[in-house]
Design a protein around this motif. Structure first.
Motif, PDB file in Angstrom:
ATOM      1  N   LEU A  60       0.822  -1.204   0.000  1.00 41.26           N
ATOM      2  CA  LEU A  60       0.000   0.000   0.000  1.00 41.26           C
ATOM      3  C   LEU A  60       0.857   1.255   0.000  1.00 41.26           C
ATOM      4  CD1 LEU A  60      -2.786  -1.196   2.449  1.00 41.26           C
ATOM      5  CD2 LEU A  60      -3.108  -0.552   0.043  1.00 41.26           C
ATOM      6  N   GLN A  61       1.947   1.252   0.733  1.00 38.56           N
ATOM      7  CA  GLN A  61       2.827   2.415   0.733  1.00 38.56           C
ATOM      8  C   GLN A  61       3.526   2.587  -0.618  1.00 38.56           C
ATOM      9  OE1 GLN A  61       5.247   3.003   4.257  1.00 38.56           O
ATOM     10  NE2 GLN A  61       3.770   1.929   5.540  1.00 38.56           N
ATOM     11  N   GLU A  65       0.986   4.134  -2.883  1.00 32.94           N
ATOM     12  CA  GLU A  65       0.855   5.554  -2.573  1.00 32.94           C
ATOM     13  C   GLU A  65       1.966   6.364  -3.232  1.00 32.94           C
ATOM     14  OE1 GLU A  65       0.594   8.580   1.286  1.00 32.94           O
ATOM     15  OE2 GLU A  65       0.951   6.435   1.593  1.00 32.94           O
ATOM     16  N   MET A  84      -3.487   5.698  -5.936  1.00 30.06           N
ATOM     17  CA  MET A  84      -4.643   5.809  -5.055  1.00 30.06           C
ATOM     18  C   MET A  84      -5.044   7.266  -5.016  1.00 30.06           C
ATOM     19  SD  MET A  84      -2.868   5.337  -1.270  1.00 30.06           S
ATOM     20  CE  MET A  84      -2.296   3.702  -1.646  1.00 30.06           C
ATOM     21  N   ILE A  99      -8.738   2.018  -4.047  1.00 30.62           N
ATOM     22  CA  ILE A  99      -7.984   2.486  -2.889  1.00 30.62           C
ATOM     23  C   ILE A  99      -8.151   3.996  -2.703  1.00 30.62           C
ATOM     24  CG2 ILE A  99      -5.758   2.444  -1.695  1.00 30.62           C
ATOM     25  CD1 ILE A  99      -4.871   0.307  -3.710  1.00 30.62           C
ATOM     26  N   ARG A 133      -7.194   7.116   0.151  1.00 29.08           N
ATOM     27  CA  ARG A 133      -6.385   7.482   1.320  1.00 29.08           C
ATOM     28  C   ARG A 133      -7.052   8.633   2.045  1.00 29.08           C
ATOM     29  NH1 ARG A 133      -2.404  11.133   2.831  1.00 29.08           N
ATOM     30  NH2 ARG A 133      -0.651  10.339   4.071  1.00 29.08           N
ATOM     31  N   LYS A 176      -2.007   3.467   8.149  1.00 32.30           N
ATOM     32  CA  LYS A 176      -0.640   3.538   7.624  1.00 32.30           C
ATOM     33  C   LYS A 176       0.351   3.511   8.794  1.00 32.30           C
ATOM     34  CE  LYS A 176       2.482   6.317   4.761  1.00 32.30           C
ATOM     35  NZ  LYS A 176       2.637   7.554   3.936  1.00 32.30           N
ATOM     36  N   TYR A 231      -5.582   3.821   4.706  1.00 35.14           N
ATOM     37  CA  TYR A 231      -5.898   3.311   3.382  1.00 35.14           C
ATOM     38  C   TYR A 231      -7.257   2.624   3.475  1.00 35.14           C
ATOM     39  CZ  TYR A 231      -0.814   3.795   2.817  1.00 35.14           C
ATOM     40  OH  TYR A 231       0.479   4.269   2.791  1.00 35.14           O
TER      41      TYR A 231
END
Length: 307
Positions: free
Chosen positions: A202-203, A206, A211, A238, A240, A274, A285
């Motif tokens: 996920l990072q 990003e 996202m 996704i 944020r 996160k 997220y």
């Protein structure tokens, strides 16, 4: 397989028309009140119309949230339903012993709006946050209205490090299954662990700009990406967010489900705080998927770690 047969409820367009006819006061009925440290039963049925207007903001912390009115019981469930998780709620709230062979649950935390229970299997990183209102699941349109308790925020406040029922894992995930994927028909948010690889993925997404921070763009293909979980990769939308103050059910319906003519009952929703080497990074997220997506999924169980 679900533990009970889901009742055929009103189509959403009938709910909207009904809400306009009944008025806001009838749609938002009072939840069970706490007395002497024990909550009264949350039946979800109003004793009668109230002259108060619909609240437009969440109730203050510790206060009771409104529950779905009797007119929505066909969609959101009836207090007399024979669902094991609903029996657990009634035991924790008012001491009603579940019917045999069901065992009494361990009520880890009780509030006017929700209780916290062990998940199955019982581990230090597997818990459930369950409303005291009778709400079958994500398909209940009452969840998208103003004034409903912010169950996602409460789940995070309990699951985080230092919370009342902390998930013993560096990386935490909160999730809810679709109507078809769940086994119990009382709304419950899983408070569990996730794999470190999910957090890293996920990072990375990003950093790649894959996202959005705008709910209106949540469904755009540019904000969809595969994430590896149990059984391989699945595609998620996704978003944020800097906090969980918004109603995630309403964000999902307004920005993803309604514009794309999807069914709310088919959706899964997952929240991943996160976490970096410095700890919680003040961001969340928010993942959504369903089987209308290529390689999509309608269950949160692929990403959450229970055992």
């Amino acid at each position: 397989m679900n533990d009970q047969q889901n009742a055929n409820g009103l189509p959403r367009r009938q709910f909207v028309a009904l809400s306009g006819t009944l008025g806001a006061a009838t749609l938002l009925t009072g939840a069970a009140a706490m007395s002497g440290g024990t909550a009264a039963a949350a039946s979800g049925v109003s004793a009668g119309p109230t002259p108060d207007s619909c609240p437009t903001t969440p109730p203050p912390p510790g206060g009771a949230s409104p529950c779905p009115p009797a007119q929505l019981q066909g969609i959101c469930g009836r207090p007399t339903d024979n669902d094991p998780l609903w029996h657990d709620v009634q035991y924790c709230v008012n001491g009603t012993v579940p019917p045999p062979p069901q065992q009494k649950p361990n009520c880890l935390k009780m509030t006017p709006n929700y209780i916290v229970l062990h998940g199955k299997p019982e581990t230090t990183h597997n818990y459930l946050l369950v409303p005291t209102c009778r709400i079958t699941g994500i398909e209940c349109p009452f969840l998208e209205t103003g004034g409903v308790a912010n169950y996602w925020h409460e789940a995070w406040e309990n699951a985080r490090r230092g919370g009342d029922v902390p998930v013993q894992s560096t990386h935490i995930g909160l999730g809810i299954n679709s109507q078809g994927a769940r086994q119990l028909n009382q709304l419950h948010i899983h408070m569990a662990a996730i794999r470190p690889s999910t957090q890293r993925r996920l990072q990375e997404l990003e950093m790649q700009g894959r996202m959005t921070t705008s709910p209106s763009q949540w469904a755009a293909s540019a904000n969809q990406a595969p994430i590896t979980g149990t059984g391989g990769d699945r595609v998620y939308r996704i978003l944020r967010l800097p906090n969980l103050t918004s109603n995630l059910f309403d964000l999902l319906y307004t920005n993803v489900v309604r514009p794309n003519s999807l069914s709310m009952a088919d959706q899964t929703l997952i929240v991943v705080p996160k976490i970096t080497s410095s700890g919680f990074a003040n961001a969340f997220y928010v993942l959504n998927s369903d089987t209308s997506l290529h390689d999509g999924t309608s269950t949160c169980d692929r990403l959450l770690v229970y055992s």
